[in-house]
Enzyme design. Structure first.
Site, PDB file in Angstrom:
ATOM      1  N   HIS A 125      39.598  38.500  43.280  1.00  0.00           N
ATOM      2  CA  HIS A 125      40.962  37.974  43.282  1.00  0.00           C
ATOM      3  C   HIS A 125      40.990  36.772  42.358  1.00  0.00           C
ATOM      4  CE1 HIS A 125      45.026  37.325  44.925  1.00  0.00           C
ATOM      5  NE2 HIS A 125      44.759  36.062  44.666  1.00  0.00           N
ATOM      6  N   CYS A 126      41.887  36.802  41.383  1.00  0.00           N
ATOM      7  CA  CYS A 126      41.953  35.764  40.356  1.00  0.00           C
ATOM      8  C   CYS A 126      43.169  34.872  40.603  1.00  0.00           C
ATOM      9  CB  CYS A 126      42.029  36.401  38.969  1.00  0.00           C
ATOM     10  SG  CYS A 126      42.134  35.191  37.624  1.00  0.00           S
ATOM     11  N   ILE A 127      42.921  33.568  40.805  1.00  0.00           N
ATOM     12  CA  ILE A 127      44.044  32.657  41.053  1.00  0.00           C
ATOM     13  C   ILE A 127      44.868  32.444  39.790  1.00  0.00           C
ATOM     14  CG2 ILE A 127      42.778  31.464  42.873  1.00  0.00           C
ATOM     15  CD1 ILE A 127      42.372  29.148  40.856  1.00  0.00           C
ATOM     16  N   ASN A 130      47.224  35.180  39.983  1.00  0.00           N
ATOM     17  CA  ASN A 130      47.764  35.343  41.330  1.00  0.00           C
ATOM     18  C   ASN A 130      47.804  36.818  41.720  1.00  0.00           C
ATOM     19  OD1 ASN A 130      48.832  34.447  43.780  1.00  0.00           O
ATOM     20  ND2 ASN A 130      50.942  34.785  43.118  1.00  0.00           N
TER      21      ASN A 130
END
Length: 282
Positions: A125-127, A130
């Site tokens: 999951h890549c911030i 998002n």
């Protein structure tokens, strides 16, 4: 941390960084070095504009594209001859079942605590987008990183050239081209380095047909196998070319094209067990 599908501070930060680098490169560095009205200056401005547009477009797709949902009707068929392996839980020998989503998980799928659902071939999951990076948006994520690395180095060359050709008698100030060019150059150095490391990491993963999660699971599996006196082999490693095809698509000319999609439905994947062993002639 924002909910998936919403514009967050990290997303606005990425867009602001792209805009700042673009403005400094095209409207400050190129005029100082080549001039926008010259053939060389206009060509470099057009090329960098196209590259920046490609970065924004691929980034937008990576942010907005669903990484891959597990079909509600999915149930693993243990008697399917075309699926030679079935992933099981670490503890026990049951088929992988997500208690939170209340359905079975296909091979390579994992539950994301941020997205609150299972994602097909989940990498992480890549911030910064998002969003999860999974089966449906992994290629576009990889292409975006590649474009961003090229843009960073292209911008650095133009900024260095622009800084070397600024007037010597220019007074430094917060609104002077020299200050903006120097600040942009300082920001680009760690940014380019970070993106290069990220690109190198994902190129390694693609060449071995692994995800970030599978890499860490593989380290543990390799240690356990060596402890038991066995050898561990990543089951989805099909060889370099086949690994590239499985992620980037069958057409080599479209590997770096952002509009082409990868292959497969994200539920079933080819494994090394599908490849018949080489037999020597009698």
């Amino acid at each position: 941390m924002g909910r998936p599908g919403y514009v967050t501070v990290p997303i606005l930060t990425v867009l602001a960084a792209i805009g700042y680098v673009y403005y400094t490169t095209v409207f400050l560095a190129i005029p100082a070095w080549l001039g926008l009205t010259t053939a060389a200056g206009g060509a470099n401005a057009a090329a960098f504009t196209a590259l920046a547009a490609a970065c924004v477009a691929t980034y937008a797709v990576a942010v907005s594209r669903d990484p891959g949902r597990v079909p509600a009707s999915f149930v693993p068929d243990v008697e399917d001859a075309e699926s030679p392996i079935h992933e099981i839980k670490r503890k026990g020998s049951d088929l992988r079942y997500c208690q939170k989503c209340s359905h079975y998980k296909p091979p390579r799928a994992h539950h994301c605590r941020v997205c609150k659902r299972c994602v097909l071939r989940m990498d992480h999951h890549c911030i910064w987008i998002n969003n999860c990076v999974g089966h449906e948006n992994y290629k576009i994520f990889l292409v975006f990183i590649l474009y961003a690395v090229i843009a960073c180095f292209y911008s650095m060359v133009l900024i260095i050239g622009g800084a070397m050709h600024l007037p010597k008698d220019e007074q430094p100030g917060s609104d002077s081209p020299r200050t903006s060019i120097i600040v942009c150059g300082v920001l680009l150095c760690p940014l380019a380095l970070a993106l290069m490391v990220l690109l190198g990491w994902h190129v390694y993963l693609v060449l071995h047909n692994k995800t970030t999660i599978e890499y860490h699971e593989g380290v543990r599996a390799m240690w356990l196998a060596e402890k038991a006196g066995n050898l561990y082999h990543h089951p989805y490693n099909l060889g370099v070319y086949e690994n590239l095809v499985s992620v980037l698509g069958p057409n080599m000319l479209c590997w770096l094209c952002p509009i082409s999609r990868n292959i497969g439905n994200g539920v079933r994947f080819r494994t090394s067990y599908d490849i018949p062993p080489l037999t020597s002639p009698l």
